[in-house]
Design a protein around this motif. Structure first.
Motif, PDB file in Angstrom:
ATOM      1  N   PHE A  74       0.764  -1.311  -0.059  1.00 30.34           N
ATOM      2  CA  PHE A  74      -0.066  -0.179   0.053  1.00 30.34           C
ATOM      3  C   PHE A  74       0.805   1.154  -0.142  1.00 30.34           C
ATOM      4  O   PHE A  74       0.471   2.133  -0.865  1.00 30.34           O
ATOM      5  N   LEU A  75       1.854   1.245   0.683  1.00 28.99           N
ATOM      6  CA  LEU A  75       2.598   2.348   1.027  1.00 28.99           C
ATOM      7  C   LEU A  75       3.539   2.681  -0.274  1.00 28.99           C
ATOM      8  O   LEU A  75       3.648   3.710  -0.764  1.00 28.99           O
ATOM      9  N   GLN A  76       4.086   1.334  -0.954  1.00 31.68           N
ATOM     10  CA  GLN A  76       4.856   1.684  -2.047  1.00 31.68           C
ATOM     11  C   GLN A  76       3.854   2.283  -3.092  1.00 31.68           C
ATOM     12  O   GLN A  76       4.280   3.165  -4.048  1.00 31.68           O
ATOM     13  N   LEU A  95       4.014  -3.899  15.684  1.00 29.66           N
ATOM     14  CA  LEU A  95       4.050  -4.703  16.794  1.00 29.66           C
ATOM     15  C   LEU A  95       2.998  -3.966  17.897  1.00 29.66           C
ATOM     16  O   LEU A  95       2.238  -5.027  18.553  1.00 29.66           O
ATOM     17  N   THR A  96       2.662  -2.929  17.866  1.00 26.45           N
ATOM     18  CA  THR A  96       1.874  -2.069  19.063  1.00 26.45           C
ATOM     19  C   THR A  96       0.892  -1.253  18.117  1.00 26.45           C
ATOM     20  O   THR A  96       0.170  -0.523  18.812  1.00 26.45           O
ATOM     21  N   ASN A  97       0.598  -1.072  16.862  1.00 25.11           N
ATOM     22  CA  ASN A  97      -0.156  -0.426  16.110  1.00 25.11           C
ATOM     23  C   ASN A  97      -0.953  -1.446  15.089  1.00 25.11           C
ATOM     24  O   ASN A  97      -0.734  -2.329  14.511  1.00 25.11           O
ATOM     25  N   SER A  98      -2.352  -0.850  14.644  1.00 23.94           N
ATOM     26  CA  SER A  98      -3.171  -1.865  13.687  1.00 23.94           C
ATOM     27  C   SER A  98      -2.498  -1.291  12.528  1.00 23.94           C
ATOM     28  O   SER A  98      -1.602  -0.312  12.183  1.00 23.94           O
ATOM     29  N   PRO A  99      -2.677  -2.194  11.276  1.00 19.50           N
ATOM     30  CA  PRO A  99      -2.235  -1.823   9.879  1.00 19.50           C
ATOM     31  C   PRO A  99      -2.479  -0.456   9.443  1.00 19.50           C
ATOM     32  O   PRO A  99      -1.541   0.379   8.946  1.00 19.50           O
ATOM     33  N   THR A 100      -3.632  -0.129   9.546  1.00 21.78           N
ATOM     34  CA  THR A 100      -4.121   1.466   9.438  1.00 21.78           C
ATOM     35  C   THR A 100      -3.243   2.458  10.157  1.00 21.78           C
ATOM     36  O   THR A 100      -3.061   3.555   9.467  1.00 21.78           O
ATOM     37  N   VAL A 102      -0.366   2.188  11.254  1.00 20.88           N
ATOM     38  CA  VAL A 102       1.129   2.178  10.827  1.00 20.88           C
ATOM     39  C   VAL A 102       1.078   2.971   9.676  1.00 20.88           C
ATOM     40  O   VAL A 102       2.149   3.797   9.327  1.00 20.88           O
ATOM     41  N   ILE A 103       0.116   2.698   8.650  1.00 20.91           N
ATOM     42  CA  ILE A 103      -0.058   3.620   7.397  1.00 20.91           C
ATOM     43  C   ILE A 103      -0.006   4.991   7.682  1.00 20.91           C
ATOM     44  O   ILE A 103       0.873   5.669   7.033  1.00 20.91           O
ATOM     45  N   GLU A 104      -0.731   5.187   8.632  1.00 20.50           N
ATOM     46  CA  GLU A 104      -0.905   6.912   9.007  1.00 20.50           C
ATOM     47  C   GLU A 104       0.436   7.211   9.495  1.00 20.50           C
ATOM     48  O   GLU A 104       0.968   8.414   9.037  1.00 20.50           O
ATOM     49  N   LYS A 105       1.428   6.533  10.325  1.00 18.38           N
ATOM     50  CA  LYS A 105       2.235   6.953  10.893  1.00 18.38           C
ATOM     51  C   LYS A 105       3.491   7.254   9.782  1.00 18.38           C
ATOM     52  O   LYS A 105       4.339   7.908   9.814  1.00 18.38           O
ATOM     53  N   LEU A 109       5.738  10.408   8.579  1.00 15.12           N
ATOM     54  CA  LEU A 109       7.128  10.460   8.683  1.00 15.12           C
ATOM     55  C   LEU A 109       7.636  10.816   7.161  1.00 15.12           C
ATOM     56  O   LEU A 109       8.578  11.518   6.708  1.00 15.12           O
ATOM     57  N   HIS A 110       6.993  10.060   5.998  1.00 16.25           N
ATOM     58  CA  HIS A 110       7.516  10.518   4.648  1.00 16.25           C
ATOM     59  C   HIS A 110       7.272  11.602   4.288  1.00 16.25           C
ATOM     60  O   HIS A 110       8.090  12.168   3.348  1.00 16.25           O
ATOM     61  N   GLN A 111       6.193  12.108   4.673  1.00 13.85           N
ATOM     62  CA  GLN A 111       5.562  13.561   4.116  1.00 13.85           C
ATOM     63  C   GLN A 111       6.235  14.892   4.759  1.00 13.85           C
ATOM     64  O   GLN A 111       6.654  15.971   4.145  1.00 13.85           O
ATOM     65  N   ASN A 112       6.479  14.586   6.061  1.00  9.39           N
ATOM     66  CA  ASN A 112       6.781  15.615   6.863  1.00  9.39           C
ATOM     67  C   ASN A 112       8.110  15.709   7.729  1.00  9.39           C
ATOM     68  O   ASN A 112       8.913  16.751   7.906  1.00  9.39           O
ATOM     69  N   VAL A 113       8.762  14.305   7.616  1.00 17.00           N
ATOM     70  CA  VAL A 113       9.949  14.435   8.530  1.00 17.00           C
ATOM     71  C   VAL A 113      11.184  13.897   8.049  1.00 17.00           C
ATOM     72  O   VAL A 113      12.166  14.267   7.589  1.00 17.00           O
ATOM     73  N   LEU A 114      11.047  12.601   7.286  1.00 11.77           N
ATOM     74  CA  LEU A 114      11.992  11.820   6.515  1.00 11.77           C
ATOM     75  C   LEU A 114      12.094  12.067   5.152  1.00 11.77           C
ATOM     76  O   LEU A 114      11.709  11.028   4.254  1.00 11.77           O
ATOM     77  N   ILE A 115      11.414  13.315   4.809  1.00 10.50           N
ATOM     78  CA  ILE A 115      11.184  13.871   3.305  1.00 10.50           C
ATOM     79  C   ILE A 115      12.367  13.071   2.496  1.00 10.50           C
ATOM     80  O   ILE A 115      13.459  13.382   2.443  1.00 10.50           O
ATOM     81  N   ASP A 116      11.870  12.303   1.228  1.00 12.04           N
ATOM     82  CA  ASP A 116      12.620  11.883   0.309  1.00 12.04           C
ATOM     83  C   ASP A 116      13.632  10.822   0.833  1.00 12.04           C
ATOM     84  O   ASP A 116      14.786  10.597   0.332  1.00 12.04           O
TER      85      ASP A 116
END
Length: 320
Positions: A74-76, A95-100, A102-105, A109-116
Motif C-alpha cells: 500500500f505504501l509503495q 508490533l503495537t499498532n494496527s495496520p491502518t 502504521v500506514i498513517e504514521k 514520517l514520509h511527508q513531513n519528517v523523513l522527506i525523500d
C-alpha cells in the motif's frame, strides 16, 4: 500484533525481535497499545519480490508476513517508491499498532519528517549523512578525523540510524524510548533534528573504543553497537538507554540546517551525481554506435549510475 494469541509462539525467533533481549512482552508496552482490535487490512496490489523478501527478513510466520506485505505494498503504491528501510520501521510499528495506524504514521514520517529518505534514489538521506559529518567535525574532531583517515564515509554507517530509525541497532528497551522521543519531537517540529542529536550522543558514547581500533570492520561494529564487541554485550541495554537519554543534551538550535544541507549537497554530492550522469550518457552513446548483436546485452549493463548505485557500492551499506 503483540496481542495476537499465538504471536510469541510463532515469532519467538523472528529477525525483527533479535534485539528484544527479554524486554517484551512488557505490561507497560501492552498498556500503551491504543488499538483495541486490529483491522483486517488487505490490498489488491501484487506484492513485488523485494517486499516479499523483506517480509521474510522481518517475521517468521506467514500471518505476520502477510500483514506486513499488505502495508508495504500500500505504501509503495502511495509513495510511488520503496526503500528497504520501510520494512524495518513498519514491522516495528506493527508490533503495537494496527495496520491502518502504521500506514498513517509512515505517511506522516514520509511527508513531513523523513522527506525523500524512503526512495530508490535517497539523495536526501545522503545529504543529511554529510550534514552529520559537519556536526561531528565540530563536536568531536578526533572521531571525525579517525573515521576519515580510514575512509569510513558517513553514508556508510548513518543509514542504520537515519533511514531505519535504529530498528536493528538499538535493543528494544532503548528502541521504544527512541521512537517515543523521535515521534514526539517530529510531531511538534516536523523535523528530524533528533536524529542528529542521537548520532552525536552515540558517537560520544563509543568514542574511547572507536578511537583505539584501526580495524575498519571493528569500527563498523562499534558504529552499529554490535553485541559482538565484548564490552557491549553485558551492558548493551544500559548503554543504549544512556545514548537516547543524552541525545537531548545537544542544542543544535544555532545551526542553519537549510544552509548545511545546501553545503553538503554542493560540496559532497553534486560532482559525484554529475559525473555519474556524464558516465551514463557516454555509455549510452557507445551503445547506440555498437552492433545490434550486442545492443540488448550492453543496454542491460549500462543502467544509470545514480545516487542509489553510488551509495549501494559503499562498504557495509546494505541493511542486514
Amino acid at each position: 500484533m503483540l496481542r495476537r494469541a499465538d504471536f510469541w509462539k510463532e515469532e519467538s525467533e523472528a529477525p525483527l525481535l533479535r534485539l528484544n533481549r527479554s524486554f517484551l512482552p512488557s505490561d507497560e508496552i501492552l498498556q500503551k497499545i491504543e488499538d483495541n482490535a486490529e483491522d483486517d487490512f488487505v490490498t489488491n496490489f501484487d506484492h513485488v519480490r523485494i517486499i516479499r523478501l523483506d517480509a521474510e527478513r522481518t517475521f517468521v510466520n506467514i500471518k505476520q508476513r502477510t500483514t506486513l506485505m499488505h502495508v508495504l505494498s500500500f505504501l509503495q503504491n502511495e509513495f510511488n517508491s520503496y526503500h528497504q528501510a520501510m520494512s524495518y520501521v513498519a514491522g516495528f510499528l506493527l508490533l503495537t499498532n494496527s495496520p491502518t495506524k502504521v500506514i498513517e504514521k509512515m505517511r506522516q514520517l514520509h511527508q513531513n519528517v523523513l522527506i525523500d529518505y524512503w526512495t530508490e534514489e535517497p539523495v536526501a538521506f545522503a545529504t543529511d549523512a554529510y550534514v552529520f559529518d559537519y556536526l561531528l567535525a565540530d563536536y568531536y574532531p578526533d572521531i571525525h578525523q579517525h573515521l576519515s583517515k580510514h575512509f569510513i564515509l558517513p553514508e556508510t554507517y548513518t543509514q542504520k540510524w537515519f533511514t531505519t530509525l535504529c530498528v536493528g541497532v538499538l535493543p528494544f528497551k532503548a528502541l521504544f524510548q527512541f521512537f517515543d522521543t523521535f515521534v514526539t519531537n517530529a510531531s511538534s517540529t516536523s523535523t528530524n533534528i533528533f536524529l542528529f542529536q542521537f548520532a552525536l550522543s552515540l558517537t560520544k558514547h563509543i568514542r574511547e573504543g572507536l578511537l583505539q581500533t584501526k580495524n575498519v570492520a571493528v569500527m563498523y561494529q562499534y558504529l552499529r553497537l554490535d553485541s559482538s564487541i565484548p564490552q557491549f554485550d553485558a551492558k548493551l541495554d544500559e548503554l543504549a538507554v544512556s545514548i537516547v537519554d543524552k541525545a537531548k543534551d545537544y542544542d543544535l538550535s544555532s545551526y542553519d540546517f537549510v544552509k548545511l544541507r545546501e553545503k553538503a549537497y554542493n560540496e559532497k554530492l553534486r560532482s559525484r551525481l554529475e559525473a555519474a550522469k556524464r558516465s551514463h550518457d557516454e555509455r549510452k552513446v557507445s551503445i547506440t554506435s555498437s552492433s545490434s548483436d550486442h545492443e540488448s546485452e550492453e543496454e542491460e549493463e549500462a543502467q544509470p549510475i545514480t545516487m542509489k548505485t553510488l551509495v549501494n557500492r559503499m562498504e557495509n551499506l546494505h541493511i542486514e
